[in-house]
Structure formats: C-alpha cells, structure tokens
Write an enzyme that holds these catalytic residues in place. Structure first.
Site, mmCIF file in Angstrom:
data_model
loop_
_atom_site.group_PDB
_atom_site.id
_atom_site.type_symbol
_atom_site.label_atom_id
_atom_site.label_comp_id
_atom_site.label_asym_id
_atom_site.label_seq_id
_atom_site.Cartn_x
_atom_site.Cartn_y
_atom_site.Cartn_z
ATOM 1 N N HIS A 278 -3.825 7.240 1.723
ATOM 2 C CA HIS A 278 -4.023 5.612 1.035
ATOM 3 C C HIS A 278 -5.536 5.413 1.574
ATOM 4 O O HIS A 278 -5.751 5.399 2.768
ATOM 5 C CB HIS A 278 -2.944 4.818 1.814
ATOM 6 C CG HIS A 278 -3.345 3.434 1.293
ATOM 7 N ND1 HIS A 278 -3.756 2.909 -0.018
ATOM 8 C CD2 HIS A 278 -3.606 2.366 2.157
ATOM 9 C CE1 HIS A 278 -3.965 1.637 0.350
ATOM 10 N NE2 HIS A 278 -3.980 1.189 1.497
ATOM 11 N N CYS B 115 0.781 -1.083 -0.251
ATOM 12 C CA CYS B 115 -0.091 0.138 0.136
ATOM 13 C C CYS B 115 0.719 1.349 0.171
ATOM 14 O O CYS B 115 0.406 2.175 -0.382
ATOM 15 C CB CYS B 115 -0.948 0.083 1.147
ATOM 16 S SG CYS B 115 -2.216 -1.296 1.073
ATOM 17 N N ASN C 169 -10.065 -0.830 -1.165
ATOM 18 C CA ASN C 169 -8.666 -0.583 -1.130
ATOM 19 C C ASN C 169 -7.858 -1.164 -2.285
ATOM 20 O O ASN C 169 -8.048 -2.598 -2.494
ATOM 21 C CB ASN C 169 -8.151 -1.208 0.280
ATOM 22 C CG ASN C 169 -6.593 -1.029 0.562
ATOM 23 O OD1 ASN C 169 -5.922 -0.701 -0.491
ATOM 24 N ND2 ASN C 169 -6.386 -1.455 1.755
HETATM 25 N N1 COA Z 1 -18.731 -9.553 7.244
HETATM 26 C C1 COA Z 1 -19.488 -9.955 8.619
HETATM 27 N N2 COA Z 1 -18.779 -10.071 9.640
HETATM 28 C C2 COA Z 1 -17.554 -10.168 9.639
HETATM 29 C C3 COA Z 1 -16.674 -9.632 8.468
HETATM 30 C C4 COA Z 1 -17.594 -9.545 7.323
HETATM 31 N N3 COA Z 1 -16.979 -9.096 5.936
HETATM 32 N N4 COA Z 1 -15.525 -9.818 8.927
HETATM 33 C C5 COA Z 1 -15.318 -10.437 10.115
HETATM 34 N N5 COA Z 1 -16.608 -10.462 10.596
HETATM 35 C C6 COA Z 1 -16.760 -10.762 11.798
HETATM 36 C C7 COA Z 1 -16.034 -11.519 12.711
HETATM 37 O O1 COA Z 1 -15.890 -13.169 12.285
HETATM 38 C C8 COA Z 1 -16.045 -11.278 13.999
HETATM 39 O O2 COA Z 1 -17.079 -12.222 14.295
HETATM 40 P P1 COA Z 1 -17.188 -12.616 15.986
HETATM 41 O O3 COA Z 1 -17.355 -11.431 16.954
HETATM 42 O O4 COA Z 1 -18.286 -13.308 15.955
HETATM 43 O O5 COA Z 1 -16.025 -13.256 16.100
HETATM 44 C C9 COA Z 1 -16.729 -9.740 14.069
HETATM 45 O O6 COA Z 1 -17.027 -9.419 12.830
HETATM 46 C C10 COA Z 1 -15.753 -8.768 14.453
HETATM 47 O O7 COA Z 1 -14.604 -9.037 13.573
HETATM 48 P P2 COA Z 1 -13.223 -8.171 14.030
HETATM 49 O O8 COA Z 1 -12.135 -8.717 12.952
HETATM 50 O O9 COA Z 1 -12.724 -7.817 15.236
HETATM 51 O O10 COA Z 1 -13.780 -6.877 13.059
HETATM 52 P P3 COA Z 1 -13.104 -5.445 13.273
HETATM 53 O O11 COA Z 1 -14.234 -4.574 13.760
HETATM 54 O O12 COA Z 1 -11.749 -5.520 13.765
HETATM 55 O O13 COA Z 1 -13.116 -4.907 11.954
HETATM 56 C C11 COA Z 1 -11.261 -4.737 10.033
HETATM 57 C C12 COA Z 1 -12.229 -5.660 10.956
HETATM 58 C C13 COA Z 1 -11.017 -5.500 9.132
HETATM 59 C C14 COA Z 1 -12.484 -4.093 9.360
HETATM 60 C C15 COA Z 1 -10.702 -3.819 10.868
HETATM 61 O O14 COA Z 1 -9.686 -4.741 11.570
HETATM 62 C C16 COA Z 1 -9.728 -2.898 9.769
HETATM 63 O O15 COA Z 1 -10.299 -2.065 9.172
HETATM 64 N N6 COA Z 1 -8.458 -3.250 9.966
HETATM 65 C C17 COA Z 1 -7.462 -2.637 8.990
HETATM 66 C C18 COA Z 1 -7.537 -3.253 7.886
HETATM 67 C C19 COA Z 1 -6.834 -2.374 6.873
HETATM 68 O O16 COA Z 1 -6.952 -1.179 6.646
HETATM 69 N N7 COA Z 1 -5.991 -3.518 5.981
HETATM 70 C C20 COA Z 1 -5.586 -2.832 4.714
HETATM 71 C C21 COA Z 1 -4.164 -2.108 5.214
HETATM 72 S S1 COA Z 1 -3.582 -1.324 3.807
#
Ligand code: COA
Length: 333
Positions: free
Chosen positions: A260, A114, A290
């Site tokens: 980004h 990224c 993204n």
């Molecule tokens: N749809 C529905 N539910 C989902 C899901 C989706 N696409 N992805 C994950 N879940 C669920 C998980 O299984 C989890 O369920 P559980 O509580 O029953 O275990 C719940 O949602 C929460 O998951 P979690 O991973 O803790 O969510 P979060 O609030 O941390 O959000 C991201 C996940 C990926 C959105 C977040 O961590 C994020 O934005 N991280 C940065 C990622 C990023 O920017 N990456 C690129 C970098 S360049």
C-alpha cells in the site's frame, strides 16, 4: 477445487495534477520536506462537477472488465472499498452499480481505509471459493482532497493524500497455478483514534454540525504520524511473512511486492527488512500520493501495464492503515 484469479485490472486518476510546489500556495511547506519525508512529488485531485467517487470507480471498472474480455453484465457481485463515499449513505458501490447498469446485482460496501482493497479482495475470494459467484468486481476508490485541511495546521496530513480509483475482476478458476493463494486480515481497534475523522458521528448530542465541532477539527483527518509509522513498520513485514509462511514461501520467492502506497520511507524500510532488491518492490506514491483503498489496485494495474507482472509470478500485496488495520494477499499470477 475452485479458486479465484485476477482476470482484468483497471484504474482511473483525475486529470488535475497537484505538485508539492502547488501546495505551498495554501500552507507553509516545501517540495524538499515532502519528498524527503514521504517520497511524494505530486498527487491528483478530483475536478468538482466532473469526477465523483463512483464515476472514477466506474471508469476503472470498465477498464478492468474490458481487459478481462467481459461485459458489465457478466459481473455477479460488487465489493466496493472506500473511506470517502459520495454520500454518508448509501455507499458509492450502489452509485457505481447504477452507472454500470447492473441493477439487481449485489453490492457490498467496505470501509477499512488503507486495507480496504485487500479486505474486499478477500471477501470476493471467499464468495468465489464457495461457488456462490463466478465473477466478482472488486473496487477501491477515494476522493480525499475535499477532506484535507490544506492550511499549515493540517499540513502533516494534507501533503500525503490524493484521489483515484482502481478495480480488479476476480473470476473462478480450477487452475492451481494461477490464482489468489491466500489473504490475511487483521485489525486492532485500540488505535482507532490514531488516524481518524470523527465527524459526522452519530453518537453526538445533535445532528447538526456545530461551530465547535468544526473548530475542534472534527471534520479533518486527525493523524498521529509517528504512531502510524511505528506500527506500519512492524505490521507490514509481519503480515507479509504470514502470507509467505501460509504457502511455504520465503521472502526471496516474491517476484513483486506491492505495498500500500503510504509513504516511500515505509516501503523502503519494509524492503530492507525483507532483504528484497529494489526492483522487486513496486512504488508509484511519487505520482499519486496515498490514495487509501485505491492505492493497491492502482499500483497493481500500473505494475501489470509496465510488464512488471508476468504469468506465474508470485505477487504479494500488503497494506496497513487506519483502524488500525493491516492485511496481505499472495497471488500466483
Ligand atoms: N511541511 C513542512 N513541515 C511540516 C509538514 C509539512 N507538510 N508537516 C509537518 N511539518 C513539520 C512539523 O510541524 C514539525 O515541525 P517542528 O519540529 O517545528 O514541530 C516537523 O515538520 C516534524 O514533524 P513530524 O510530524 O515529527 O515529522 P515526521 O518526521 O514524523 O514526518 C510524517 C511526518 C507524517 C511524514 C510521518 O510521521 C509519517 O510518514 N507517518 C506515517 C504516515 C502515514 O503513512 N499515514 C498513512 C497511513 S495509511
């Protein structure tokens, strides 16, 4: 003194629009979950047989070259950032060079995920400042949709990423008022495995993809979402402040911050940390997701097309991603 300036911008996104609702065919997810956690409403996926990483980059580059009032033959160097090349090697920069008919012109392939576009921009800037080249094409292009595990198992990653390409033509200038002021590059390999694709790795007992490698998810993007989020929220403001301080500016001097497009929540948090009004931060993740190395040149081009960038504006680009890598660029447009 020779500096570099952005002479032309272009982008290309594939025509296939994939909405959050469309993703519910493959995985248990919902439009509400995706919007709330990431801000994404839709993304583009490439069309097999029509788009390639290099062909998308070629389209974006032709637009940038044309808008710079140049011909492809004016390009003296290509710096091409991608995480998802068409071949394992050589890189897609060589394929794009061929499509542009630029045989003999040097190609530097950059990965750096990224942050790839800012790393590429920085390299182009150094070549221009030293006087080695006057016109350099900087590209970011990604086809990520083929890498995503679109089952419920891979949903935390799959909903985030999309495909697209963007390009900028950098040209030498002696005008100190309209130029790339500085770039700032960082990385911390201690976090390499927090966001990575392991296969096809070379340090393996066999060259063949085994069922075990596939079953273990070695070919999927593996992401520790909360670790990425935590580091991004620190590194984005840090590297933006670094760029401002290097040039004697304060956050309030920024005309437009283009982060980004990782996650709308990250952009919003960074905006608040820097105390910037919403209209001074550009976001288009809602429509493209993204797009990794393509995210910044697509956003920069759209911001310019929408009249959000005017001559003399102070534009800040910032990125964070796998590696971990993070970087910024400050531009007096
Ligand atoms: N749809 C529905 N539910 C989902 C899901 C989706 N696409 N992805 C994950 N879940 C669920 C998980 O299984 C989890 O369920 P559980 O509580 O029953 O275990 C719940 O949602 C929460 O998951 P979690 O991973 O803790 O969510 P979060 O609030 O941390 O959000 C991201 C996940 C990926 C959105 C977040 O961590 C994020 O934005 N991280 C940065 C990622 C990023 O920017 N990456 C690129 C970098 S360049």
């Amino acid at each position: 003194m020779t500096y570099s300036t952005i002479a032309g911008l272009g982008f290309y996104v594939p025509e296939n629009v994939v909405t959050n609702q469309d993703l519910t065919q493959y995985m248990e997810t919902s439009d509400a979950w995706i919007r709330e956690r990431t801000g994404i409403e839709q993304r583009r996926y490439f069309t097999y047989g029509k788009d390639t990483n290099a062909s998308m980059a070629t389209a974006a580059s032709r637009m940038a070259i044309d808008r710079a009032g140049l011909q492809p033959s004016d390009i003296q160097l290509i710096v091409y950032a991608t995480t998802t090349p068409d071949y394992y090697f050589p890189g897609s920069g060589f394929l794009m060079q061929r499509e542009l008919g630029l045989e003999g012109v040097g190609v530097i392939d950059i990965r750096n995920q990224c942050s790839g576009f800012i790393y590429a921009l920085s390299i182009a800037d150094q070549f221009i400042k030293t006087g080695m080249y006057k016109t350099v094409l900087v590209v970011g292009s990604e086809i990520q949709s083929t890498w995503l595990n679109k089952s419920t198992e891979g949903r935390n990653v799959a909903v985030i990423f999309g495909d697209g390409a963007g390009a900028a033509v950098l040209q030498a200038t002696d005008d100190p008022e309209h130029r790339l002021l500085s770039t700032h590059l960082h990385a911390d390999g201690r976090y390499a495995e927090e966001l990575y694709v392991r296969e096809p790795g070379s340090s393996r007992p066999t060259r063949a993809a085994t069922k075990e490698m596939v079953d273990e998810g070695g070919f999927d993007v593996s992401m520790n979402g909360s670790a990425v989020l935590k580091h991004a929220l620190t590194r984005f403001p840090e590297v933006i402040q670094e760029a401002l301080q290097a040039n004697g500016y304060q956050p309030e001097d920024i005309s437009l911050l283009i982060p980004h497009q990782a996650n709308l929540r990250i952009s919003e948090n960074v905006r608040q940390q820097l105390n910037l009004p919403p209209e001074r931060v550009f976001n288009n993740i809602q429509r493209y997701g993204n797009t990794t190395a393509a995210s910044l040149p697509i956003a920069l081009t759209e911001a310019w097309e929408q009249g959000r960038i005017r001559s003399g504006d102070l534009i800040c680009l910032a990125a964070f991603g796998s590696g971990f890598t993070w970087a910024s660029a400050l531009i007096k447009y």
